[in-house]
Motif scaffolding. Sequence first.
Motif, mmCIF file in Angstrom:
data_model
loop_
_atom_site.group_PDB
_atom_site.id
_atom_site.type_symbol
_atom_site.label_atom_id
_atom_site.label_comp_id
_atom_site.label_asym_id
_atom_site.label_seq_id
_atom_site.Cartn_x
_atom_site.Cartn_y
_atom_site.Cartn_z
ATOM 1 N N ALA A 56 -6.449 -7.195 14.526
ATOM 2 C CA ALA A 56 -5.427 -6.942 13.499
ATOM 3 C C ALA A 56 -5.953 -6.030 12.386
ATOM 4 N N ARG A 57 -7.237 -5.729 12.420
ATOM 5 C CA ARG A 57 -7.906 -4.933 11.380
ATOM 6 C C ARG A 57 -7.687 -5.568 10.007
ATOM 7 N N VAL A 84 -5.808 -11.926 2.224
ATOM 8 C CA VAL A 84 -5.853 -11.335 3.563
ATOM 9 C C VAL A 84 -5.490 -9.868 3.381
ATOM 10 N N VAL A 85 -6.375 -9.009 3.870
ATOM 11 C CA VAL A 85 -6.254 -7.581 3.581
ATOM 12 C C VAL A 85 -6.327 -6.778 4.865
ATOM 13 N N GLU A 86 -5.380 -5.868 5.012
ATOM 14 C CA GLU A 86 -5.355 -4.990 6.180
ATOM 15 C C GLU A 86 -5.990 -3.664 5.812
ATOM 16 N N LEU A 87 -6.903 -3.204 6.666
ATOM 17 C CA LEU A 87 -7.641 -1.965 6.362
ATOM 18 C C LEU A 87 -7.404 -0.918 7.447
ATOM 19 N N THR A 131 -12.298 1.721 5.461
ATOM 20 C CA THR A 131 -11.697 1.322 6.725
ATOM 21 C C THR A 131 -12.308 0.008 7.188
ATOM 22 N N PHE A 132 -11.697 -0.571 8.207
ATOM 23 C CA PHE A 132 -12.205 -1.834 8.749
ATOM 24 C C PHE A 132 -13.664 -1.678 9.178
ATOM 25 N N ALA A 133 -13.993 -0.515 9.767
ATOM 26 C CA ALA A 133 -15.359 -0.281 10.256
ATOM 27 C C ALA A 133 -16.378 -0.225 9.124
#
Lengths: 139, 155
Positions: free
Chosen positions: A113-114, A136-139, A9-11
């Motif tokens: 945008a995470r 560019v990667v969305e998590l 995840t982003f976190a």
Amino acid sequence: MSDSAPVRTFADVEFGEELPAFTPDVTMPTVRRFTDAAHMSWARFNDHEEARKQGLPGAIVPGIMSQGILAAMVNNWAPGCRIVKIDTIFRAALVVDSAPKCTGVVTDMDEEARRVEIDLTIANEAGETRVLGTAVVEL
Amino acid sequence: MDIDIQELKDGWCGRQFDEVSFELDVREMLEFAIACGETQPRFTDPEHPDFQAVPSYASRFHGRRAMPEDFPIKSHQGFDAGKCVEVHAPMRPGDKIVARSEIHDIYTKTGRSGDMLFIVHRMRFTNQDDELVSIVDWRLVQNRVSRRAPGEGGP
């Protein structure tokens, strides 16, 4: 890898984090498998001798295969992520049957945008960068 | 080669010059993914409920021509400097894709060997629902061009 692989995840991501080093398979059978699937079965990719006759150092890995390899590195690092954009620059030839290494480092993070931005490279055995890019990667 | 960059941009950018269509083949999607080293089932297992092409898959498609007819620079005069893929939606087996080509941008950069001309060829991919699935920008580079100001004469 199964769907039970841990989702990143982003976190879980830190600015400056390095992706695990990735050693792609660019042996001739794998490159031929790729070029067959992509309808690119041309001598400069599939035949060392013919490629040398064309002035190349040997058969070369197609640029879009290098791009796919970098995307795979990102997907393997963050199962479940969504690659929004991947931009690659084909700086120099990557030779088939060589032993390149891929690297990636997180260079930007957008919490709202995470999304994270990752700088990517593929280098040859001499450590010379052959392909570079960003994802560019969305998590 | 003596080139008026602005004239080229004004005359050619944003005009669709090609359209092709094709249907996505599950075997090719799978082989492409495995050869690149993908391991996630959504890319490597056609039975997976979310099976789809890898994000960069649209890069493999070409139109019937690389440049518009009568475009003053031919694609074989340059080299492939890279590709950028924007992913908007998954590409799935059996999808009927339409790809439309245009010249998106033309610009110069100065390198050690002089000015380099960049031509950005853009393909927009839509599926059978007219949904945008991907945009691929292909940068073609030509070495050693000289620029001239708009209106300045040339050979």
